[in-house]
Scaffold this motif. Sequence first.
Motif, mmCIF file in Angstrom:
data_model
loop_
_atom_site.group_PDB
_atom_site.id
_atom_site.type_symbol
_atom_site.label_atom_id
_atom_site.label_comp_id
_atom_site.label_asym_id
_atom_site.label_seq_id
_atom_site.Cartn_x
_atom_site.Cartn_y
_atom_site.Cartn_z
ATOM 1 N N VAL A 172 -55.313 -77.063 -3.872
ATOM 2 C CA VAL A 172 -54.074 -77.417 -4.560
ATOM 3 C C VAL A 172 -53.921 -76.604 -5.845
ATOM 4 C CG1 VAL A 172 -52.900 -79.256 -5.833
ATOM 5 C CG2 VAL A 172 -53.858 -79.720 -3.574
ATOM 6 N N LYS A 173 -55.013 -76.470 -6.593
ATOM 7 C CA LYS A 173 -54.952 -75.697 -7.836
ATOM 8 C C LYS A 173 -54.721 -74.223 -7.547
ATOM 9 C CE LYS A 173 -55.300 -74.906 -12.259
ATOM 10 N NZ LYS A 173 -54.236 -75.356 -13.195
ATOM 11 N N ALA A 174 -55.432 -73.656 -6.587
ATOM 12 C CA ALA A 174 -55.261 -72.238 -6.259
ATOM 13 C C ALA A 174 -53.832 -71.936 -5.832
ATOM 14 C CB ALA A 174 -56.250 -71.823 -5.172
ATOM 15 N N GLN A 175 -53.226 -72.847 -5.080
ATOM 16 C CA GLN A 175 -51.868 -72.628 -4.589
ATOM 17 C C GLN A 175 -50.812 -72.817 -5.668
ATOM 18 O OE1 GLN A 175 -51.807 -75.312 -1.220
ATOM 19 N NE2 GLN A 175 -52.359 -73.679 0.212
ATOM 20 N N ALA A 176 -51.226 -73.261 -6.864
ATOM 21 C CA ALA A 176 -50.298 -73.354 -7.990
ATOM 22 C C ALA A 176 -50.026 -71.987 -8.607
ATOM 23 C CB ALA A 176 -50.850 -74.300 -9.060
ATOM 24 N N TYR A 177 -50.730 -70.972 -8.131
ATOM 25 C CA TYR A 177 -50.528 -69.598 -8.579
ATOM 26 C C TYR A 177 -49.846 -68.816 -7.457
ATOM 27 C CZ TYR A 177 -54.019 -70.980 -12.044
ATOM 28 O OH TYR A 177 -54.696 -71.650 -13.041
ATOM 29 N N PRO A 178 -48.790 -68.050 -7.749
ATOM 30 C CA PRO A 178 -48.129 -67.271 -6.703
ATOM 31 C C PRO A 178 -49.076 -66.357 -5.920
ATOM 32 C CG PRO A 178 -46.736 -67.347 -8.633
ATOM 33 C CD PRO A 178 -48.042 -68.007 -9.026
ATOM 34 N N ALA A 179 -50.156 -65.918 -6.547
ATOM 35 C CA ALA A 179 -51.128 -65.074 -5.831
ATOM 36 C C ALA A 179 -51.669 -65.782 -4.595
ATOM 37 C CB ALA A 179 -52.287 -64.702 -6.767
ATOM 38 N N PHE A 180 -51.788 -67.119 -4.657
ATOM 39 C CA PHE A 180 -52.303 -67.913 -3.543
ATOM 40 C C PHE A 180 -51.252 -68.910 -3.035
ATOM 41 C CE2 PHE A 180 -56.318 -66.340 -5.067
ATOM 42 C CZ PHE A 180 -57.164 -66.374 -3.971
ATOM 43 N N GLY A 181 -49.995 -68.691 -3.412
ATOM 44 C CA GLY A 181 -48.963 -69.654 -3.087
ATOM 45 C C GLY A 181 -48.819 -69.941 -1.602
ATOM 46 N N ALA A 182 -49.001 -68.926 -0.771
ATOM 47 C CA ALA A 182 -48.874 -69.104 0.678
ATOM 48 C C ALA A 182 -50.226 -68.974 1.375
ATOM 49 C CB ALA A 182 -47.893 -68.077 1.239
ATOM 50 N N ALA A 183 -51.287 -69.119 0.605
ATOM 51 C CA ALA A 183 -52.638 -68.919 1.153
ATOM 52 C C ALA A 183 -53.171 -70.183 1.824
ATOM 53 C CB ALA A 183 -53.597 -68.489 0.042
ATOM 54 N N THR A 184 -54.114 -69.968 2.714
ATOM 55 C CA THR A 184 -54.889 -71.053 3.305
ATOM 56 C C THR A 184 -56.340 -70.848 2.906
ATOM 57 O OG1 THR A 184 -53.413 -71.226 5.214
ATOM 58 C CG2 THR A 184 -55.620 -72.159 5.450
ATOM 59 N N LEU A 185 -56.964 -71.898 2.383
ATOM 60 C CA LEU A 185 -58.365 -71.830 1.971
ATOM 61 C C LEU A 185 -59.099 -73.002 2.581
ATOM 62 C CD1 LEU A 185 -56.406 -71.382 -0.845
ATOM 63 C CD2 LEU A 185 -58.582 -70.466 -1.633
ATOM 64 N N ARG A 186 -60.154 -72.716 3.331
ATOM 65 C CA ARG A 186 -60.944 -73.772 3.963
ATOM 66 C C ARG A 186 -62.428 -73.500 3.741
ATOM 67 N NH1 ARG A 186 -58.445 -78.269 5.368
ATOM 68 N NH2 ARG A 186 -59.806 -78.625 7.150
ATOM 69 N N ILE A 187 -63.192 -74.557 3.500
ATOM 70 C CA ILE A 187 -64.631 -74.399 3.331
ATOM 71 C C ILE A 187 -65.265 -74.036 4.667
ATOM 72 C CG2 ILE A 187 -66.795 -75.620 2.901
ATOM 73 C CD1 ILE A 187 -65.446 -77.142 0.671
ATOM 74 N N LEU A 188 -65.995 -72.934 4.669
ATOM 75 C CA LEU A 188 -66.740 -72.518 5.849
ATOM 76 C C LEU A 188 -68.155 -73.074 5.796
ATOM 77 C CD1 LEU A 188 -66.679 -70.734 8.416
ATOM 78 C CD2 LEU A 188 -67.494 -68.846 6.994
ATOM 79 N N SER A 189 -68.760 -73.030 4.615
ATOM 80 C CA SER A 189 -70.088 -73.615 4.440
ATOM 81 C C SER A 189 -70.285 -73.984 2.979
ATOM 82 C CB SER A 189 -71.196 -72.646 4.884
ATOM 83 O OG SER A 189 -71.272 -71.527 4.032
ATOM 84 N N ILE A 190 -71.145 -74.944 2.752
ATOM 85 C CA ILE A 190 -71.459 -75.367 1.389
ATOM 86 C C ILE A 190 -72.901 -75.838 1.346
ATOM 87 C CG2 ILE A 190 -70.537 -77.692 1.835
ATOM 88 C CD1 ILE A 190 -69.723 -77.766 -1.163
ATOM 89 N N ARG A 191 -73.622 -75.382 0.329
ATOM 90 C CA ARG A 191 -75.004 -75.817 0.146
ATOM 91 C C ARG A 191 -75.113 -76.474 -1.218
ATOM 92 N NH1 ARG A 191 -79.305 -75.110 -2.510
ATOM 93 N NH2 ARG A 191 -78.396 -73.382 -3.702
ATOM 94 N N GLN A 192 -75.447 -77.739 -1.197
ATOM 95 C CA GLN A 192 -75.652 -78.478 -2.425
ATOM 96 C C GLN A 192 -77.149 -78.721 -2.607
ATOM 97 O OE1 GLN A 192 -72.770 -81.490 -3.576
ATOM 98 N NE2 GLN A 192 -71.870 -81.392 -1.515
ATOM 99 N N PRO A 193 -77.593 -79.028 -3.815
ATOM 100 C CA PRO A 193 -79.012 -79.282 -4.049
ATOM 101 C C PRO A 193 -79.564 -80.334 -3.086
ATOM 102 C CG PRO A 193 -77.853 -79.149 -6.122
ATOM 103 C CD PRO A 193 -76.800 -79.136 -5.048
ATOM 104 N N GLU A 194 -80.686 -80.007 -2.479
ATOM 105 C CA GLU A 194 -81.405 -80.897 -1.575
ATOM 106 C C GLU A 194 -80.672 -81.196 -0.274
ATOM 107 O OE1 GLU A 194 -83.961 -83.363 -4.914
ATOM 108 O OE2 GLU A 194 -82.469 -84.414 -3.722
ATOM 109 N N ALA A 195 -79.610 -80.440 0.002
ATOM 110 C CA ALA A 195 -78.896 -80.658 1.254
ATOM 111 C C ALA A 195 -78.158 -79.389 1.630
ATOM 112 C CB ALA A 195 -77.911 -81.811 1.129
#
Length: 205
Positions: A172-195
């Motif tokens: 939502v924040k990224a799409q508030a900028y015209p640079a990403f206004g029509a962009a799609t962003l999805r998490i492909l992978s995420i590594r958090q501590p201990e998981a």
Amino acid sequence: EAENATSCSSDADCVALACAAEDASAPICNATACFASQRRCLCPGAAVLRIDGGCDEAVEPDAAKCGPQTSVDVVFVVAMWGGAEYLTSAGPGDIAGPFGTILRRSLAAGLQASPSQVVVTSVKGGIPADPTQQIAGSVGLVVFDWSFSFCLADAPAPFRMDSAEFEHRFMVKAQAYPAFGAATLRILSIRQPEAEEAADGPASH
């Protein structure tokens, strides 16, 4: 690319938009310019254009470093139009450019924190625009993996967050900028501590 109120035919159009959105005495409002090939306003340096025509300036992070069990590694898959910021910078992998500003501010929104608290330790993604495409003023649709590692200054260890909520607020924040206004962003992978988690989309905790 989403234009909203940021289309222009001259630098004067952009200055008027920026000064209406910002304090008219702010130096940055007089430094905006019209990116002629796309008829869209562009903020100077690492500052980033908002959909209201104003500029969000680069954020200097706190001097704090990521402590043990606080660093998070994320890979987003991004589909976006290669617009003005893409053509006039070193691309999404440049933390010192406009994409670095978008990244820090979007991370802060995703974490519900101040941008100055976000410490980005590494980032890579995208491909530099071809000089011939810069002359043409367009690179069309760009799809790439945007990977980065970050921590939140003074965050408790182990640091944890809800992946789905983080992804939504970040996008939502990224799409508030015209640079990403029509962009799609999805998490492909995420590594958090201990998981560690990886999926085609976001995962919930």
